[in-house]
Motif scaffolding. Sequence first.
Motif, PDB file in Angstrom:
ATOM      1  N   ARG A  73     -21.727 -13.600  51.047  1.00  6.71           N
ATOM      2  CA  ARG A  73     -21.572 -14.354  51.606  1.00  6.71           C
ATOM      3  C   ARG A  73     -20.779 -13.598  53.299  1.00  6.71           C
ATOM      4  NH1 ARG A  73     -19.019 -19.832  51.615  1.00  6.71           N
ATOM      5  NH2 ARG A  73     -17.530 -18.970  52.481  1.00  6.71           N
ATOM      6  N   LYS A 125     -33.862 -13.601  50.648  1.00  9.57           N
ATOM      7  CA  LYS A 125     -32.570 -12.803  50.265  1.00  9.57           C
ATOM      8  C   LYS A 125     -32.580 -11.271  50.591  1.00  9.57           C
ATOM      9  CE  LYS A 125     -31.907 -15.232  45.430  1.00  9.57           C
ATOM     10  NZ  LYS A 125     -32.316 -15.052  44.218  1.00  9.57           N
ATOM     11  N   PRO A 185     -27.104 -14.064  49.550  1.00 12.69           N
ATOM     12  CA  PRO A 185     -26.422 -13.600  50.118  1.00 12.69           C
ATOM     13  C   PRO A 185     -27.004 -14.589  51.473  1.00 12.69           C
ATOM     14  CG  PRO A 185     -29.499 -13.134  49.626  1.00 12.69           C
ATOM     15  CD  PRO A 185     -28.560 -13.835  48.817  1.00 12.69           C
TER      16      PRO A 185
END
Length: 875
Positions: free
Chosen positions: A303, A535, A567
């Motif tokens: 992240r 994603k 992500p």
Amino acid sequence: MKTGEGKTLVSTLAAYLNALTGEGVHVITVNDYLAQRDAEWMGQIYKFLGLSVGLVKSSLEPEERKAAYACDITYGNNSEFIFDYLRDHTCSTKEEMVMRWPRPLHFAVVDEIDSVLIDEGRNPFLLSSESSKNASRYPVAAEVADFLIVDRHYTVQQKQKTVELTEEGVAMAELALGIENLWDGKDPWARFVVTALKAKECYFRDVDYIVRDGKVQIVDEFTGRVATNRRWSDGIHQAVEAKEGVKINPETVMSAHMTYQSYFKLYSKVSGMTGTAKTEEKEFLKLFNMPVVEVPTNLPNIRVDLPLHIFPTARGKWRRVREEIEIMHAQGRPVLVGTTSVEESELLSALLHEHNIPHNVLNARAKYAAREAEIVAQAGRKSAITIATNMAGRGTDIILGGNPEMLAKEILQRRILPFMASDSPDVETDGAPLSQKGLSTIKLSGVSFSRIFRACAAAKVVCGSGGEVFSYREAKDKLLYVFNNARFEDEDRLIDLASGSGAETLSLGPSIALACLSVLRDCRAYCLLEGNEVKRLGGLHVIGTALHESRRIDNQLRGRAGRQGDPGSTRFMISFEDDMLQKYGGELAYKLMKAVGVEDVDVGSGITRHQVLSIQTSVEKYFSGVRRHMVEYDAVLEVHRSHVFKLREAFVMGTFDSCQQLFYQYIQGVADEMVLNHVDPTKPPRNWNLEGFLDEFDDFASVTFAFPRGSHLLSNVTKETIVSALSTSRLMKELPGLPPTGLDAGDSPMKAASLSRWKRDDFLPSGRHCQELDSFRRYVGDILIAEYQRKLESIQEFREDANQVERSVAISALDYFWRMHLANMSRLSSAVQITGFGHMNPLDEYKLDGARFFIKMLSAARRMTVESLLKPWAD
């Protein structure tokens, strides 16, 4: 463990191991929804392993609660456990108690333990009873508060939530009320006016509370959910009700008091789990002796946490939030926007509606909260936009591409329920319709369409004219029941059951179950494909619109993105007009606002960003001090509470003999107090105030024994007689020259035990003449106990019933004076703060005065009980 790493599943290891002892395990969550969900999901594991699983929730009756606590593993909301513990200590009989007594608290696993012990630990849990006094004064005080002007008639400290009247404000209030003295002890209007001003300046609608169905309901500041069955104390709730013009409920009187910290210390073992405790690691270790262990993630966290954006004004901040949402929406990325209040979530929603941006709202209002699970299920889908208060995703993962099970339920409800329900859904109770705009349509297979059609046909026949009638809620519950069981069914068997040549032969249950299987299969395949697409686009984007007073709450919001190696990105946008900066960094915020002329330009340079974050750190330290202060003060009350609760348990759960011994100890204690009021063992008996003792005993006997004054055993005894008896004999069974008590200690082993108990008490003073003191107090105790035994002999045939009456009398007296003690200690905790100005430690003063209050409270309860025990029974 980070969000999405499997805390709920891992907790089964500790729960199962500790449940093998047979003493019960409590798995404690932050709300009823999570407790029920976890009990259903994880209960399958425990039942497979041969253990029973119970669920405690607010809607259960006492017998159902008792059955839940009797299970090997019990799930429930944190407030339900502490409520049941306190409620059990207001019961009069053992049969009314619901927990596992005499050892109800063995092992606990606390989910979101930082929220329970740290956040909610600032608010003590109160069990209250209603008092109708003063209800009429609150509307009058609210009218007075309306025309008083802030900074002229009163000052406000938002940080401490306190209000102080100025001299001009006092004069204005007195003029408005038509009284001469606002602080008159016989007609105390000051408390009501100050409380009304607090409600006006410190408690805000759609932030601290909402008004629903003509009631003021508290919004939990940490979860954003409505806190059911919770009310503010000290008249605040009544003042808010008066401000809003709704019905004012009776003021409450505190009957039990406990903090979460004190409650969890009672367990033999406590453990917890959370994703955000690392910032409070030192506090956990220092206050609760609990080390924090950080479990690494299964996959690396990828992240991206973007820099903080700071704007001069709130209007500029909301404009930029809307622009960032538009950018992400155009890219197809799902967006979660976290707000700090109901008011802000609806403000942003209105702003997005103006620009035709489709979105869903999740806050404490019933029409949104009722669809919480469905809203969270949609939040990870492509182009989805979700605005939520701090409740966003608590305990629920946002799955990229959507949650297939929840989406399947939503599709089935939308298509089948209209044919099953006899009425339409109520938006306020069943939830507002979800926004499907901007989201791609889930493609169902031909098999699914065919099975949905057959299920609708079956529902139309079964629920048609002359058939079964279901309300919307009943139909929804039935549909969800079938859905939850469909996955365990054999599809070929369901096809056979649902087959038929015409709609009239269709079976409703199997038809719906087949539709559930097909739709769920399609949703899983579709969500997998859409999840991969999301994603590729960058995952979930989280926007925080304010910094919280605790970094952990911000981290909880950040944790919604980037689960299990997915992500994602996060960004916080704040303004100098936000509550936290205005409340705790007003001077800095004012200077920076004045220096910047443009309202929607990011001024979050390195230095400014550092200053803002340092304010947040300072606020954390401040509240850490508040919690430490509360723990220290509650530790004093914890000693008192422990003694009272143990004494109460002895009366409620004790045997006939153990209660009888307690009554003997009570009687001896009253005798000791009468003697010690007039006796000093450092002086010889001739210098004792024995005339005062004889007068007190005479008063006690005339009231208690119902004898005419001067007609009891010591009526003709003088000081000289007692002095002579004490100097002649030491520690004999009877004192020579004094009337015999009529008690043979050999016939009363419990009496001997009570004497040895009082002999060991540290409160008895020491001195050269302590032996004479001991002889005299035993003698007086024998007189009272002999009188008690004569009363028992007169009602021997009703002894069992009389014992229950005696228990009730002792419990009622203890409860009455305990409630008074709690009120006195509450006032004392406020009063001792003034001693700090006199260079005295307020905590030391609180301990000393609290101990004095407690001794007097026990003495008063004991005296009332003994007077009732010794009074003759009515014919």
